[in-house]
Design an enzyme around this catalytic site. Sequence first.
Site, PDB file in Angstrom:
ATOM      1  N   GLU A  74       0.980  -1.135  -0.052  1.00 51.81           N
ATOM      2  CA  GLU A  74      -0.024   0.040   0.112  1.00 51.81           C
ATOM      3  C   GLU A  74       0.855   1.214  -0.022  1.00 51.81           C
ATOM      4  O   GLU A  74       1.302   1.722   1.182  1.00 51.81           O
ATOM      5  CB  GLU A  74      -0.932   0.108   1.515  1.00 51.81           C
ATOM      6  CG  GLU A  74      -2.253  -0.902   1.187  1.00 51.81           C
ATOM      7  CD  GLU A  74      -1.851  -2.247   1.575  1.00 51.81           C
ATOM      8  OE1 GLU A  74      -0.860  -2.583   2.032  1.00 51.81           O
ATOM      9  OE2 GLU A  74      -2.699  -3.197   1.239  1.00 51.81           O
ATOM     10  N   SER A  75       1.098   1.631  -1.270  1.00 54.39           N
ATOM     11  CA  SER A  75       2.259   2.971  -1.523  1.00 54.39           C
ATOM     12  C   SER A  75       3.650   2.621  -1.158  1.00 54.39           C
ATOM     13  O   SER A  75       4.419   1.497  -1.415  1.00 54.39           O
ATOM     14  CB  SER A  75       1.519   4.088  -0.752  1.00 54.39           C
ATOM     15  OG  SER A  75       0.151   4.226  -1.215  1.00 54.39           O
ATOM     16  N   CYS A  89      -1.805   3.888   1.625  1.00 55.67           N
ATOM     17  CA  CYS A  89      -3.315   4.105   1.212  1.00 55.67           C
ATOM     18  C   CYS A  89      -4.411   3.072   1.971  1.00 55.67           C
ATOM     19  O   CYS A  89      -3.881   2.506   2.784  1.00 55.67           O
ATOM     20  CB  CYS A  89      -3.456   4.279  -0.361  1.00 55.67           C
ATOM     21  SG  CYS A  89      -2.712   2.663  -1.116  1.00 55.67           S
ATOM     22  N   SER A 258       1.706   0.477  -8.826  1.00 56.51           N
ATOM     23  CA  SER A 258       2.632   1.521  -7.872  1.00 56.51           C
ATOM     24  C   SER A 258       4.025   1.528  -8.576  1.00 56.51           C
ATOM     25  O   SER A 258       4.528   0.696  -9.119  1.00 56.51           O
ATOM     26  CB  SER A 258       2.680   1.090  -6.364  1.00 56.51           C
ATOM     27  OG  SER A 258       1.506   1.122  -5.792  1.00 56.51           O
ATOM     28  N   HIS A 282       0.887   6.127  -7.744  1.00 54.14           N
ATOM     29  CA  HIS A 282       0.077   4.914  -7.250  1.00 54.14           C
ATOM     30  C   HIS A 282      -1.171   5.280  -7.897  1.00 54.14           C
ATOM     31  O   HIS A 282      -2.077   6.365  -7.871  1.00 54.14           O
ATOM     32  CB  HIS A 282      -0.043   5.022  -5.769  1.00 54.14           C
ATOM     33  CG  HIS A 282       1.280   4.869  -5.274  1.00 54.14           C
ATOM     34  ND1 HIS A 282       1.864   3.880  -4.785  1.00 54.14           N
ATOM     35  CD2 HIS A 282       2.111   6.024  -4.356  1.00 54.14           C
ATOM     36  CE1 HIS A 282       3.127   3.997  -4.134  1.00 54.14           C
ATOM     37  NE2 HIS A 282       3.110   5.280  -4.007  1.00 54.14           N
TER      38      HIS A 282
END
Length: 407
Positions: A74-75, A89, A258, A282
Amino acid sequence: MLSASAPFEGPEKLLEVWFAPSPSHVPDANSPKNGKFGLRKVPRIVWEDMLAVVKCKVLSVIEGDETDAYLLSESSLFVFAHRIILKTCGTTLNLLGLPGILDIARDYASLPSVHQCFYSRKSFMFPERQLGPHREWKDEVAFLDAIFPWGAAYTVGKVNGDHWLLYITSPSKAVPPDIAEVPPTQDYTIEILMSDLSPEAREPFFFSASPSPQDDVPADQLPSILGQTLSSALRITEIFPPHLTTLDAYAFSPCGYSSNALLNWGDAAPDRRRGEGYYTIHVTPEEGWSYASFECNVPLSSRPSSKKDIPDLQTLVRRVVNIFRPARLSLTLFISSQHNNSTEEEGADTTVEVAQRAFKAALTSSPGGLEPGSWDPADSQRVYRRTDKINYEFGGYDLAFASFELR
Protein backbone atom coordinates in the site's frame (compact mmCIF):
# COMPACT_ATOMS: atom_id res chain seq x y z
CA MET A 1 -3.67 -6.41 -3.57
CA LEU A 2 -6.47 -4.15 -4.72
CA SER A 3 -10.01 -5.47 -4.78
CA ALA A 4 -12.22 -4.88 -7.82
CA SER A 5 -15.40 -5.69 -5.87
CA ALA A 6 -15.24 -3.33 -2.87
CA PRO A 7 -14.35 0.38 -2.60
CA PHE A 8 -10.66 1.05 -2.14
CA GLU A 9 -9.39 4.28 -0.57
CA GLY A 10 -6.80 5.59 -3.01
CA PRO A 11 -5.94 8.91 -1.30
CA GLU A 12 -2.86 8.37 0.86
CA LYS A 13 -1.92 9.26 4.39
CA LEU A 14 1.52 10.90 4.28
CA LEU A 15 3.74 10.91 7.37
CA GLU A 16 7.15 12.60 7.21
CA VAL A 17 9.46 12.71 10.22
CA TRP A 18 12.72 14.70 10.25
CA PHE A 19 15.24 13.82 12.95
CA ALA A 20 17.79 16.42 11.81
CA PRO A 21 17.74 19.47 9.48
CA SER A 22 19.99 17.76 6.93
CA PRO A 23 22.11 14.62 6.46
CA SER A 24 25.13 16.60 7.68
CA HIS A 25 23.47 16.99 11.08
CA VAL A 26 23.22 13.22 11.68
CA PRO A 27 25.68 12.05 14.41
CA ASP A 28 27.54 9.51 12.27
CA ALA A 29 27.54 11.55 9.05
CA ASN A 30 31.35 11.44 8.93
CA SER A 31 31.63 7.68 9.57
CA PRO A 32 29.34 5.85 7.13
CA LYS A 33 29.28 2.06 7.00
CA ASN A 34 29.10 0.62 3.50
CA GLY A 35 28.28 4.10 2.28
CA LYS A 36 25.31 4.51 4.63
CA PHE A 37 24.74 6.42 7.84
CA GLY A 38 21.86 7.60 9.99
CA LEU A 39 18.50 5.98 9.28
CA ARG A 40 19.81 4.30 6.15
CA LYS A 41 21.80 1.89 8.36
CA VAL A 42 18.56 0.42 9.74
CA PRO A 43 18.12 -3.20 8.51
CA ARG A 44 15.19 -3.91 6.21
CA ILE A 45 13.71 -6.41 8.67
CA VAL A 46 13.39 -3.64 11.27
CA TRP A 47 11.38 -1.47 8.89
CA GLU A 48 9.28 -4.51 7.99
CA ASP A 49 8.39 -5.08 11.65
CA MET A 50 7.22 -1.47 11.92
CA LEU A 51 5.22 -1.79 8.69
CA ALA A 52 3.45 -4.88 10.01
CA VAL A 53 1.82 -2.62 12.61
CA VAL A 54 0.74 -0.28 9.81
CA LYS A 55 -0.74 -3.30 7.95
CA CYS A 56 1.40 -3.26 4.82
CA LYS A 57 4.53 -5.02 3.59
CA VAL A 58 7.60 -4.43 1.45
CA LEU A 59 7.40 -5.58 -2.17
CA SER A 60 10.80 -4.35 -3.37
CA VAL A 61 13.47 -1.72 -2.74
CA ILE A 62 15.89 0.38 -4.77
CA GLU A 63 18.93 1.96 -3.13
CA GLY A 64 20.42 5.23 -4.32
CA ASP A 65 23.31 7.38 -3.16
CA GLU A 66 21.16 9.27 -0.63
CA THR A 67 17.82 7.44 -0.49
CA ASP A 68 16.33 3.97 -0.09
CA ALA A 69 12.92 3.68 -1.79
CA TYR A 70 10.70 0.85 -0.57
CA LEU A 71 7.70 -0.08 -2.71
CA LEU A 72 4.92 -1.27 -0.41
CA SER A 73 1.75 -3.30 -0.79
CA GLU A 74 0.00 0.00 0.00
CA SER A 75 2.17 2.81 -1.43
CA SER A 76 5.75 3.75 -0.41
CA LEU A 77 8.43 4.23 2.23
CA PHE A 78 11.42 6.51 1.62
CA VAL A 79 14.37 6.42 4.00
CA PHE A 80 17.02 9.14 4.06
CA ALA A 81 19.88 9.52 6.52
CA HIS A 82 18.01 12.19 8.49
CA ARG A 83 14.30 11.64 7.75
CA ILE A 84 11.66 9.11 6.76
CA ILE A 85 8.56 9.39 4.57
CA LEU A 86 5.78 6.82 5.03
CA LYS A 87 2.96 7.06 2.48
CA THR A 88 0.13 4.53 2.75
CA CYS A 89 -3.34 4.15 1.23
CA GLY A 90 -6.41 1.98 1.79
CA THR A 91 -7.26 1.34 5.43
CA THR A 92 -3.66 1.13 6.62
CA LEU A 93 -2.88 2.42 10.11
CA ASN A 94 -0.21 4.89 9.11
CA LEU A 95 0.02 6.83 12.37
CA LEU A 96 0.33 3.66 14.44
CA GLY A 97 3.77 3.26 12.86
CA LEU A 98 4.99 6.54 14.37
CA PRO A 99 5.93 5.21 17.86
CA GLY A 100 7.94 2.43 16.21
CA ILE A 101 9.68 4.93 13.90
CA LEU A 102 10.70 7.02 16.92
CA ASP A 103 12.09 3.93 18.68
CA ILE A 104 13.99 2.82 15.56
CA ALA A 105 15.58 6.25 15.09
CA ARG A 106 16.72 6.30 18.72
CA ASP A 107 17.98 2.73 18.93
CA TYR A 108 19.56 2.26 15.48
CA ALA A 109 20.64 5.77 14.43
CA SER A 110 21.27 7.61 17.73
CA LEU A 111 18.55 10.09 16.83
CA PRO A 112 16.54 10.39 20.07
CA SER A 113 14.50 13.49 19.23
CA VAL A 114 12.34 14.77 16.36
CA HIS A 115 13.42 17.89 14.52
CA GLN A 116 10.10 18.33 12.71
CA CYS A 117 7.06 16.20 11.81
CA PHE A 118 4.48 16.52 9.05
CA TYR A 119 1.30 14.55 8.47
CA SER A 120 -1.00 15.28 5.54
CA ARG A 121 -3.69 13.76 3.39
CA LYS A 122 -6.41 14.58 0.92
CA SER A 123 -10.00 14.22 2.09
CA PHE A 124 -11.05 10.57 2.10
CA MET A 125 -13.57 9.16 -0.37
CA PHE A 126 -14.80 6.56 2.14
CA PRO A 127 -14.03 7.88 5.65
CA GLU A 128 -16.42 5.37 7.22
CA ARG A 129 -14.09 2.52 6.14
CA GLN A 130 -11.07 3.89 8.03
CA LEU A 131 -9.78 2.32 11.24
CA GLY A 132 -8.19 3.51 14.46
CA PRO A 133 -7.15 7.16 14.65
CA HIS A 134 -7.88 7.63 10.94
CA ARG A 135 -11.68 7.57 11.35
CA GLU A 136 -11.79 11.37 11.69
CA TRP A 137 -9.31 14.23 11.30
CA LYS A 138 -9.86 15.28 14.94
CA ASP A 139 -8.78 11.79 16.05
CA GLU A 140 -5.63 11.97 13.94
CA VAL A 141 -4.83 15.39 15.38
CA ALA A 142 -5.40 14.13 18.94
CA PHE A 143 -3.07 11.17 18.31
CA LEU A 144 -0.32 13.49 17.05
CA ASP A 145 -0.88 16.07 19.79
CA ALA A 146 -0.28 13.35 22.39
CA ILE A 147 3.23 12.92 20.93
CA PHE A 148 3.98 16.49 19.78
CA PRO A 149 2.50 19.15 22.08
CA TRP A 150 3.89 21.86 19.80
CA GLY A 151 1.99 20.81 16.65
CA ALA A 152 -0.65 22.68 14.62
CA ALA A 153 -3.43 21.33 12.39
CA TYR A 154 -4.88 22.96 9.26
CA THR A 155 -7.64 22.35 6.70
CA VAL A 156 -6.92 23.82 3.25
CA GLY A 157 -9.76 24.00 0.72
CA LYS A 158 -13.51 23.35 0.80
CA VAL A 159 -14.63 21.41 3.87
CA ASN A 160 -17.60 20.06 1.86
CA GLY A 161 -15.48 19.26 -1.19
CA ASP A 162 -11.92 18.25 -2.06
CA HIS A 163 -9.59 19.59 0.58
CA TRP A 164 -6.14 18.95 2.02
CA LEU A 165 -5.35 18.36 5.67
CA LEU A 166 -1.99 19.16 7.27
CA TYR A 167 -0.42 18.68 10.69
CA ILE A 168 2.96 20.35 11.20
CA THR A 169 5.24 20.80 14.19
CA SER A 170 7.62 23.66 14.81
CA PRO A 171 11.29 22.83 14.08
CA SER A 172 13.59 21.95 16.92
CA LYS A 173 16.19 24.57 17.86
CA ALA A 174 18.62 22.00 19.25
CA VAL A 175 21.48 21.90 16.73
CA PRO A 176 25.03 21.01 17.80
CA PRO A 177 27.18 24.17 17.67
CA ASP A 178 29.91 22.58 15.53
CA ILE A 179 27.45 22.09 12.66
CA ALA A 180 25.05 24.96 13.39
CA GLU A 181 26.26 26.82 10.30
CA VAL A 182 25.46 23.94 7.94
CA PRO A 183 22.47 25.05 5.83
CA PRO A 184 19.35 22.88 6.15
CA THR A 185 18.29 20.69 3.25
CA GLN A 186 15.90 22.39 0.85
CA ASP A 187 12.42 20.93 1.20
CA TYR A 188 10.32 21.08 -1.98
CA THR A 189 7.42 18.72 -2.65
CA ILE A 190 4.90 18.76 -5.48
CA GLU A 191 1.79 16.55 -5.27
CA ILE A 192 -0.78 15.97 -8.03
CA LEU A 193 -3.84 14.16 -6.65
CA MET A 194 -6.24 13.03 -9.39
CA SER A 195 -9.78 11.61 -9.22
CA ASP A 196 -12.33 10.30 -11.74
CA LEU A 197 -9.78 9.10 -14.28
CA SER A 198 -11.02 8.73 -17.84
CA PRO A 199 -12.00 5.20 -19.02
CA GLU A 200 -9.13 5.24 -21.55
CA ALA A 201 -6.64 6.08 -18.82
CA ARG A 202 -8.00 3.46 -16.39
CA GLU A 203 -8.15 0.52 -18.80
CA PRO A 204 -4.39 -0.29 -18.96
CA PHE A 205 -4.31 -0.81 -15.19
CA PHE A 206 -6.71 -3.78 -15.27
CA PHE A 207 -5.36 -7.28 -15.84
CA SER A 208 -7.92 -9.90 -16.83
CA ALA A 209 -5.56 -12.73 -15.95
CA SER A 210 -2.42 -13.12 -13.90
CA PRO A 211 0.81 -12.78 -15.88
CA SER A 212 1.88 -16.07 -17.41
CA PRO A 213 5.16 -17.59 -16.21
CA GLN A 214 8.13 -17.00 -18.46
CA ASP A 215 11.27 -19.02 -18.97
CA ASP A 216 13.83 -18.36 -16.26
CA VAL A 217 11.61 -15.73 -14.59
CA PRO A 218 10.38 -16.52 -11.06
CA ALA A 219 6.63 -16.02 -10.60
CA ASP A 220 7.15 -13.42 -7.88
CA GLN A 221 9.03 -11.20 -10.36
CA LEU A 222 6.23 -11.10 -12.92
CA PRO A 223 4.32 -8.18 -11.30
CA SER A 224 7.50 -6.09 -11.46
CA ILE A 225 8.13 -7.03 -15.09
CA LEU A 226 4.54 -6.17 -16.01
CA GLY A 227 4.84 -2.91 -14.05
CA GLN A 228 7.96 -1.91 -15.98
CA THR A 229 6.31 -2.80 -19.30
CA LEU A 230 3.24 -0.76 -18.41
CA SER A 231 5.42 2.18 -17.33
CA SER A 232 7.07 2.26 -20.74
CA ALA A 233 3.82 1.83 -22.66
CA LEU A 234 2.15 4.73 -20.81
CA ARG A 235 5.29 6.89 -21.01
CA ILE A 236 5.62 7.11 -17.26
CA THR A 237 9.30 6.42 -17.92
CA GLU A 238 9.45 9.69 -19.89
CA ILE A 239 8.07 12.03 -17.23
CA PHE A 240 11.72 12.59 -16.36
CA PRO A 241 14.59 11.62 -18.69
CA PRO A 242 15.16 7.84 -18.53
CA HIS A 243 18.94 8.26 -18.26
CA LEU A 244 18.43 10.14 -14.97
CA THR A 245 15.83 7.73 -13.57
CA THR A 246 15.94 4.42 -11.72
CA LEU A 247 12.36 3.10 -11.74
CA ASP A 248 10.80 0.38 -9.59
CA ALA A 249 7.24 -0.52 -10.69
CA TYR A 250 4.64 -3.11 -9.70
CA ALA A 251 1.38 -4.16 -11.38
CA PHE A 252 -1.21 -5.55 -8.95
CA SER A 253 -3.72 -8.30 -9.71
CA PRO A 254 -6.52 -7.86 -10.67
CA CYS A 255 -5.84 -4.13 -11.00
CA GLY A 256 -3.70 -1.29 -9.73
CA TYR A 257 -0.18 0.06 -10.11
CA SER A 258 2.59 1.55 -7.97
CA SER A 259 6.04 2.88 -8.77
CA ASN A 260 8.95 4.60 -7.08
CA ALA A 261 11.76 6.34 -8.93
CA LEU A 262 15.07 7.81 -7.85
CA LEU A 263 16.23 10.78 -9.93
CA ASN A 264 19.68 12.26 -10.44
CA TRP A 265 19.01 15.92 -11.08
CA GLY A 266 21.71 18.48 -11.67
CA ASP A 267 22.80 21.27 -13.97
CA ALA A 268 19.36 21.67 -15.53
CA ALA A 269 17.79 22.38 -12.14
CA PRO A 270 17.06 26.02 -11.24
CA ASP A 271 19.93 26.50 -8.78
CA ARG A 272 22.46 24.41 -10.74
CA ARG A 273 23.08 22.08 -7.78
CA ARG A 274 23.24 18.33 -8.05
CA GLY A 275 21.25 15.97 -5.93
CA GLU A 276 19.13 12.85 -5.72
CA GLY A 277 15.36 13.11 -5.62
CA TYR A 278 12.39 10.81 -5.98
CA TYR A 279 8.96 10.54 -7.48
CA THR A 280 6.22 8.08 -6.67
CA ILE A 281 2.98 7.14 -8.46
CA HIS A 282 0.03 5.08 -7.20
CA VAL A 283 -3.08 4.19 -9.20
CA THR A 284 -6.48 2.84 -8.14
CA PRO A 285 -8.32 2.41 -11.46
CA GLU A 286 -11.79 1.08 -10.51
CA GLU A 287 -14.78 3.03 -11.77
CA GLY A 288 -16.53 4.86 -8.96
CA TRP A 289 -13.37 5.48 -6.93
CA SER A 290 -10.60 5.84 -9.51
CA TYR A 291 -7.62 7.78 -8.24
CA ALA A 292 -3.98 8.41 -9.10
CA SER A 293 -1.33 10.31 -7.20
CA PHE A 294 2.03 11.73 -8.21
CA GLU A 295 4.56 13.10 -5.71
CA CYS A 296 8.05 14.46 -6.40
CA ASN A 297 10.69 16.36 -4.42
CA VAL A 298 12.96 17.55 -7.26
CA PRO A 299 13.11 21.39 -7.29
CA LEU A 300 11.60 22.56 -10.59
CA SER A 301 11.65 25.89 -12.35
CA SER A 302 8.22 27.53 -12.53
CA ARG A 303 9.13 29.32 -15.76
CA PRO A 304 8.31 27.64 -19.09
CA SER A 305 11.57 26.78 -20.78
CA SER A 306 12.99 25.10 -23.83
CA LYS A 307 13.65 21.36 -23.88
CA LYS A 308 16.13 20.30 -21.19
CA ASP A 309 16.87 17.35 -18.97
CA ILE A 310 14.62 18.34 -16.05
CA PRO A 311 11.10 19.54 -17.01
CA ASP A 312 9.78 22.83 -15.70
CA LEU A 313 6.75 22.74 -13.41
CA GLN A 314 4.21 23.49 -16.13
CA THR A 315 5.56 20.73 -18.37
CA LEU A 316 5.62 18.23 -15.52
CA VAL A 317 1.99 18.90 -14.59
CA ARG A 318 0.85 18.54 -18.19
CA ARG A 319 2.80 15.27 -18.66
CA VAL A 320 1.32 13.67 -15.55
CA VAL A 321 -2.24 14.83 -16.22
CA ASN A 322 -2.02 13.65 -19.85
CA ILE A 323 -1.32 10.10 -18.63
CA PHE A 324 -4.21 9.85 -16.16
CA ARG A 325 -6.76 12.29 -17.67
CA PRO A 326 -8.70 13.01 -14.46
CA ALA A 327 -11.99 14.87 -14.28
CA ARG A 328 -10.89 16.45 -10.97
CA LEU A 329 -7.47 17.12 -9.46
CA SER A 330 -5.75 19.01 -6.66
CA LEU A 331 -2.16 20.22 -6.71
CA THR A 332 0.05 21.23 -3.80
CA LEU A 333 3.51 22.74 -3.75
CA PHE A 334 5.01 22.69 -0.25
CA ILE A 335 8.32 24.52 0.09
CA SER A 336 10.53 25.62 2.98
CA SER A 337 10.24 29.39 3.39
CA GLN A 338 13.94 30.10 3.21
CA HIS A 339 13.82 28.80 -0.36
CA ASN A 340 10.70 30.80 -1.26
CA ASN A 341 12.13 34.30 -1.06
CA SER A 342 13.96 34.52 -4.37
CA THR A 343 12.08 35.77 -7.42
CA GLU A 344 12.54 34.59 -11.00
CA GLU A 345 12.36 38.03 -12.54
CA GLU A 346 12.47 41.64 -11.40
CA GLY A 347 9.39 42.39 -9.29
CA ALA A 348 8.04 38.82 -9.50
CA ASP A 349 5.99 37.12 -6.83
CA THR A 350 7.19 34.45 -4.43
CA THR A 351 7.75 30.90 -5.63
CA VAL A 352 4.29 29.70 -4.59
CA GLU A 353 2.55 32.47 -6.54
CA VAL A 354 4.69 31.77 -9.59
CA ALA A 355 3.79 28.08 -9.17
CA GLN A 356 0.09 28.97 -9.14
CA ARG A 357 0.53 30.61 -12.53
CA ALA A 358 2.31 27.49 -13.80
CA PHE A 359 -0.56 25.29 -12.58
CA LYS A 360 -3.08 27.49 -14.36
CA ALA A 361 -1.06 27.69 -17.57
CA ALA A 362 -0.66 23.91 -17.67
CA LEU A 363 -4.34 23.12 -17.16
CA THR A 364 -6.65 25.97 -18.18
CA SER A 365 -5.39 26.62 -21.70
CA SER A 366 -4.86 24.44 -24.77
CA PRO A 367 -1.17 24.76 -25.68
CA GLY A 368 -1.40 22.62 -28.80
CA GLY A 369 1.09 20.06 -27.55
CA LEU A 370 4.06 20.83 -25.35
CA GLU A 371 6.58 18.67 -27.15
CA PRO A 372 5.66 17.82 -30.75
CA GLY A 373 6.44 14.22 -31.57
CA SER A 374 6.75 13.22 -27.92
CA TRP A 375 3.21 13.41 -26.51
CA ASP A 376 -0.20 12.87 -28.10
CA PRO A 377 -1.41 16.30 -29.33
CA ALA A 378 -5.00 15.27 -28.55
CA ASP A 379 -4.14 15.24 -24.86
CA SER A 380 -3.35 18.94 -24.96
CA GLN A 381 -7.01 19.65 -25.79
CA ARG A 382 -8.15 18.62 -22.29
CA VAL A 383 -8.89 21.95 -20.65
CA TYR A 384 -9.71 22.49 -16.98
CA ARG A 385 -11.18 25.30 -14.92
CA ARG A 386 -9.72 26.29 -11.59
CA THR A 387 -12.11 25.88 -8.65
CA ASP A 388 -9.75 26.78 -5.79
CA LYS A 389 -6.53 28.76 -5.41
CA ILE A 390 -5.07 29.11 -1.91
CA ASN A 391 -1.63 30.24 -0.75
CA TYR A 392 -0.78 29.55 2.87
CA GLU A 393 2.12 30.58 5.11
CA PHE A 394 2.98 28.14 7.87
CA GLY A 395 5.84 28.34 10.32
CA GLY A 396 8.87 27.93 8.09
CA TYR A 397 6.91 26.61 5.09
CA ASP A 398 4.76 28.02 2.31
CA LEU A 399 2.02 26.20 0.41
CA ALA A 400 0.40 26.64 -2.98
CA PHE A 401 -2.88 24.70 -3.22
CA ALA A 402 -5.13 24.61 -6.28
CA SER A 403 -8.07 22.48 -7.45
CA PHE A 404 -9.27 22.02 -11.01
CA GLU A 405 -12.09 20.21 -12.76
CA LEU A 406 -12.60 19.33 -16.41
CA ARG A 407 -14.60 21.84 -18.41
